[in-house]
Design an enzyme around this catalytic site. Structure first.
Site, PDB file in Angstrom:
ATOM      1  N   ARG A 172       0.282  -1.517   0.366  1.00 38.35           N
ATOM      2  CA  ARG A 172       0.566   0.070  -0.141  1.00 38.35           C
ATOM      3  C   ARG A 172       1.385   1.151   0.302  1.00 38.35           C
ATOM      4  O   ARG A 172       0.530   2.564   0.453  1.00 38.35           O
ATOM      5  CB  ARG A 172      -1.004  -0.032   1.213  1.00 38.35           C
ATOM      6  CG  ARG A 172      -1.097  -1.432   1.362  1.00 38.35           C
ATOM      7  CD  ARG A 172      -2.917  -0.940  -0.034  1.00 38.35           C
ATOM      8  NE  ARG A 172      -3.733  -1.684   0.762  1.00 38.35           N
ATOM      9  CZ  ARG A 172      -3.344  -3.000  -0.776  1.00 38.35           C
ATOM     10  NH1 ARG A 172      -2.253  -3.507  -1.157  1.00 38.35           N
ATOM     11  NH2 ARG A 172      -4.100  -4.201  -0.447  1.00 38.35           N
ATOM     12  N   SER A 224     -11.371  -0.112   2.778  1.00 38.86           N
ATOM     13  CA  SER A 224      -9.944  -0.308   3.787  1.00 38.86           C
ATOM     14  C   SER A 224      -9.432   0.877   4.636  1.00 38.86           C
ATOM     15  O   SER A 224      -8.668   1.905   3.859  1.00 38.86           O
ATOM     16  CB  SER A 224      -8.697  -1.125   3.590  1.00 38.86           C
ATOM     17  OG  SER A 224      -9.817  -2.407   3.570  1.00 38.86           O
ATOM     18  N   GLU A 294      -4.268   3.384   6.189  1.00 40.28           N
ATOM     19  CA  GLU A 294      -4.434   3.308   4.834  1.00 40.28           C
ATOM     20  C   GLU A 294      -5.054   4.564   3.928  1.00 40.28           C
ATOM     21  O   GLU A 294      -4.259   5.305   2.768  1.00 40.28           O
ATOM     22  CB  GLU A 294      -4.897   2.004   3.900  1.00 40.28           C
ATOM     23  CG  GLU A 294      -4.950   1.678   2.514  1.00 40.28           C
ATOM     24  CD  GLU A 294      -5.293   0.044   2.162  1.00 40.28           C
ATOM     25  OE1 GLU A 294      -5.749  -0.184   1.620  1.00 40.28           O
ATOM     26  OE2 GLU A 294      -5.498  -0.849   3.655  1.00 40.28           O
TER      27      GLU A 294
END
Length: 301
Positions: A172, A224, A294
């Site tokens: 990520r 998320s 995130e």
């Protein structure tokens, strides 16, 4: 704003609420607002002109993965709706080229129609190619780093191309995500993707889409919220801390998947942020793990 005005941009606006342009349906107003639709050249010209005025610029694609402050954004927000896709057999295995405003869902479907595999995982992922490249978005054990060949990036000095190795991909994360300044814009992405039969690709897409619907909440969410820690899952840690269904104002930790936060329609971005901080504090206290965001926070907090 003299230079921007000289571009004769018909839809350049002032003081526009960003709530309807983000997946969480939250956020205050941008001082200046523009929707780029025609070409990456148009996108580049608008951004470079704003930079020349010393104006901060923020690009929004699908509005996923970003939480915009109730205070809004002091500068120009450009919503990227430039969605060109090209298919071919180019050098070194490159098979697909997409402009940064292309939605991941559309890219996955268009690839499937052309018998090109490798993007099936993206069928249920919100957002656009540009944001996905910066954040190394992924799902179902796959991500952007497995298919990106190179990325055309606009900087203040002009356009440049970053190779796959220069993107420095990690979980990520990319070299663009970790930059301290925001003086760059992804314009175009070239992919190396393999061929397969449309039926086989469609079958995998349907499987992934079915799994997403059965495990993730619908409605106004950002996807998320936290990265998965090494060897564990953020959702498991949050659930283990008895936080499913925990609510602050109009937002709630999803009872379906604990790493999602749902806006029930009467929330503020400050509620969302307060719930994020509460989850981080309780998980750290009870599980001894510090959850890392995130999503990205935009504006003043």
């Amino acid at each position: 704003m003299t230079a921007l005005a000289q571009l004769n941009l018909e839809n350049l606006q002032q003081n526009v609420s960003l709530a309807k342009y983000t997946a969480a349906r939250l956020g205050g107003a941008a001082d200046w607002f523009y929707v780029a639709r025609n070409s990456i050249q148009e996108l580049a010209e608008v951004v470079q002109t704003a930079w020349s005025e010393g104006l901060p610029v923020r690009i929004l694609g699908g509005g996923a993965n970003v939480l915009v402050s109730d205070k809004g954004f002091r500068g120009l927000v450009v919503v990227n709706r430039v969605t060109d896709i090209e298919f071919g057999d180019w050098h070194d295995g490159r098979t697909v080229s997409a402009s940064s405003g292309t939605g991941l869902l559309r890219l996955a479907r268009e690839c499937a129609n052309h018998g090109i595999a490798g993007m099936e995982w993206a069928v249920g992922v919100p957002g656009t190619v540009g944001g996905a490249v910066v954040n190394n978005a992924g799902a179902h054990g796959d991500d952007m780093s497995n298919s990106v060949a190179d990325v055309v990036v606009l900087e203040q000095s002009g356009a440049t191309m970053l190779s796959h190795s220069e993107m420095c991909y990690n979980y990520r994360e990319s070299v663009l995500k970790t930059r301290q300044d925001r003086h760059f814009v992804v314009l175009q992405v070239n992919f190396i993707l393999p061929y397969d039969t449309p039926d086989a690709i469609q079958s995998r897409m349907e499987k992934f889409n079915s799994y997403r619907k059965s495990t993730q909440p619908s409605g106004a969410t950002l996807g998320s919220i936290f990265k998965n820690p090494d060897g564990d899952y953020a959702g498991r840690l949050i659930q283990a801390s008895d936080l499913k269904g925990y609510r602050v104002g109009g937002v709630e930790v999803s009872s379906k998947h604990a790493n999602f936060i749902v806006n029930h329609g009467d929330a503020r971005a400050s509620d969302y942020y307060a719930l994020i901080r509460t989850v981080q504090e309780k998980v750290l206290a009870q599980q001894g793990v510090e959850l890392e965001l995130e999503i990205e926070l935009v504006g003043e907090w």
